[in-house]
Design an enzyme around this catalytic site. Structure first.
Site, PDB file in Angstrom:
ATOM      1  N   TYR A  26     -17.267  33.351  34.158  1.00 43.23           N
ATOM      2  CA  TYR A  26     -18.568  32.474  34.658  1.00 43.23           C
ATOM      3  C   TYR A  26     -19.785  33.299  34.386  1.00 43.23           C
ATOM      4  O   TYR A  26     -21.003  32.502  34.282  1.00 43.23           O
ATOM      5  CB  TYR A  26     -18.646  32.433  36.299  1.00 43.23           C
ATOM      6  CG  TYR A  26     -17.891  31.751  37.150  1.00 43.23           C
ATOM      7  CD1 TYR A  26     -15.969  32.095  37.498  1.00 43.23           C
ATOM      8  CD2 TYR A  26     -17.700  30.382  36.982  1.00 43.23           C
ATOM      9  CE1 TYR A  26     -15.531  31.889  38.322  1.00 43.23           C
ATOM     10  CE2 TYR A  26     -16.859  29.643  37.969  1.00 43.23           C
ATOM     11  CZ  TYR A  26     -15.606  30.111  38.186  1.00 43.23           C
ATOM     12  OH  TYR A  26     -14.903  29.314  38.832  1.00 43.23           O
ATOM     13  N   HIS A  37     -18.550  22.120  45.391  1.00 43.75           N
ATOM     14  CA  HIS A  37     -18.286  23.092  45.134  1.00 43.75           C
ATOM     15  C   HIS A  37     -19.177  24.626  44.555  1.00 43.75           C
ATOM     16  O   HIS A  37     -18.905  25.608  43.984  1.00 43.75           O
ATOM     17  CB  HIS A  37     -17.614  22.787  43.760  1.00 43.75           C
ATOM     18  CG  HIS A  37     -16.565  21.981  43.526  1.00 43.75           C
ATOM     19  ND1 HIS A  37     -16.316  20.883  42.480  1.00 43.75           N
ATOM     20  CD2 HIS A  37     -15.988  21.254  44.758  1.00 43.75           C
ATOM     21  CE1 HIS A  37     -14.945  20.383  43.008  1.00 43.75           C
ATOM     22  NE2 HIS A  37     -15.548  20.389  44.264  1.00 43.75           N
ATOM     23  N   GLU A  91     -13.506   6.230  30.193  1.00 46.12           N
ATOM     24  CA  GLU A  91     -12.708   6.170  30.269  1.00 46.12           C
ATOM     25  C   GLU A  91     -12.130   5.798  31.787  1.00 46.12           C
ATOM     26  O   GLU A  91     -12.247   6.848  32.605  1.00 46.12           O
ATOM     27  CB  GLU A  91     -11.953   6.998  29.664  1.00 46.12           C
ATOM     28  CG  GLU A  91     -10.936   8.401  30.347  1.00 46.12           C
ATOM     29  CD  GLU A  91     -10.479   9.086  29.100  1.00 46.12           C
ATOM     30  OE1 GLU A  91     -10.019   8.934  28.174  1.00 46.12           O
ATOM     31  OE2 GLU A  91     -10.209  10.173  29.473  1.00 46.12           O
ATOM     32  N   ALA A  93     -22.248   8.388  29.660  1.00 45.83           N
ATOM     33  CA  ALA A  93     -22.479   8.378  30.552  1.00 45.83           C
ATOM     34  C   ALA A  93     -24.623   8.647  30.142  1.00 45.83           C
ATOM     35  O   ALA A  93     -25.183   8.334  30.869  1.00 45.83           O
ATOM     36  CB  ALA A  93     -23.209  10.105  31.817  1.00 45.83           C
TER      37      ALA A  93
END
Ligand code: NAD
Ligand code: APR
Length: 231
Positions: A54, A107, A201, A217
């Site tokens: 992280y 999340h 996709e 995007a």
């Protein structure tokens, strides 16, 4: 007042900002064993490895910039005559740096530390280490404030309320591989929302969407927002 728009985003919206996705050809889960870096068991076995993982993603995030897709969603929030709620599976802060408000991070967030002992949250330093003491209780039980596999995502009650009142639901840059997020389209459709998938996709749940817009995007999201605002 126009319809409430609820938008779910995944790693794909940040791909053109240079942040990796998880399940694409060169995705994170092709380079790391998610059981080692994205589960409570992995953290218990080797907290240093997880903090390294992280810490590296936090550094990548600092070096990344929002792309036109993030900016377009912020524009939609500013100009839509109704609620626009952004729910993200992403742990980066590119929505916020792109101008979006009140983003729901289901999340968790790379930018936050969490104390496993007392539940305290604080702005994460650039790097975290296993023996870091919690700023509040002093116990060295700090972890990244990330929801791992096997844990329950955050803000689910609030998210479900938004889905129940959505007039439009859009999923942007998510593979539809991970629940409960992958099931949001069904809930929104059941509540009568018009559903649209914006992706490179078809995702695993593409058949649940009434409309699809394929492409990058950074191109499809500004076009979609433009169409909504010019309607
Ligand atoms: P999961 O997300 O793969 O599965 C979630 C649950 O959905 C499981 O109970 C699974 O059985 C069920 N499920 C899977 N496919 C389904 C389908 N087709 N229809 C109905 N149910 C289905 O794994 P998880 O351990 O439950 O993960 C929990 C949360 O943690 C997820 O939201 C996940 O995204 C999140 N997470 C975050 C990170 C991170 O790095 N931020 C990493 C991994 C997981
Ligand atoms: N434009 C639009 N979509 C894109 C782009 C792009 N430039 N690049 C990739 N995508 C799409 C891919 O086609 C894929 O459908 O983004 C999606 C990325 O899927 P995943 O890598 O599975 O990421 P995501 O759906 O966010 O994963 C969900 O799984 O590991 C957990 O918690 C983690 O939040 C993550 C969750």
């Amino acid at each position: 007042m126009r319809d409430k728009i609820v938008i779910l985003t995944g790693a794909g919206i940040s791909a053109e900002s240079g942040l990796g996705t998880f399940r694409d050809v060169d995705g994170l889960w092709t380079k790391y064993d998610l059981n080692e870096v994205a589960t409570p068991g992995g953290f218990a076995r080797n907290p240093a490895l997880v903090h390294d993982f992280y810490n590296a993603r936090r550094a990548n995030c600092r070096g990344a910039a929002p792309n036109p897709a993030h900016a377009a969603l912020a524009r939609l929030q500013r100009h839509w005559d109704g609620d626009v709620v952004i729910v993200t599976q992403n742990v980066d802060d590119l929505h916020e740096r792109g101008g979006a408000n009140d983003v729901i991070h289901m999340h968790g967030e790379l930018g936050q530390g969490l104390c496993a002992a007392c539940g305290h949250r604080w702005p994460a330093p650039d790097e975290m280490f296993p023996d870091d003491a919690c700023p509040r209780c002093g116990v060295p039980a700090t972890r990244p404030d990330i929801v791992w596999f096997g844990e329950i995502p955050y803000f689910m009650d609030e998210i479900l309320l938004h889905l129940g009142g959505a007039g439009v639901f859009a999923a942007i840059g998510t593979s539809g591989e991970v629940y409960p997020a992958a099931g949001f389209v069904e809930l929104a459709a059941r509540a009568g929302a018009h559903t649209v998938e914006l992706n490179l996709e078809p995702s695993s749940v593409v058949s649940a969407f009434a409309e699809t817009r394929f492409g990058k995007a950074s191109e499809t999201v500004p076009a979609w927002v433009g169409a909504l605002l010019d309607e």
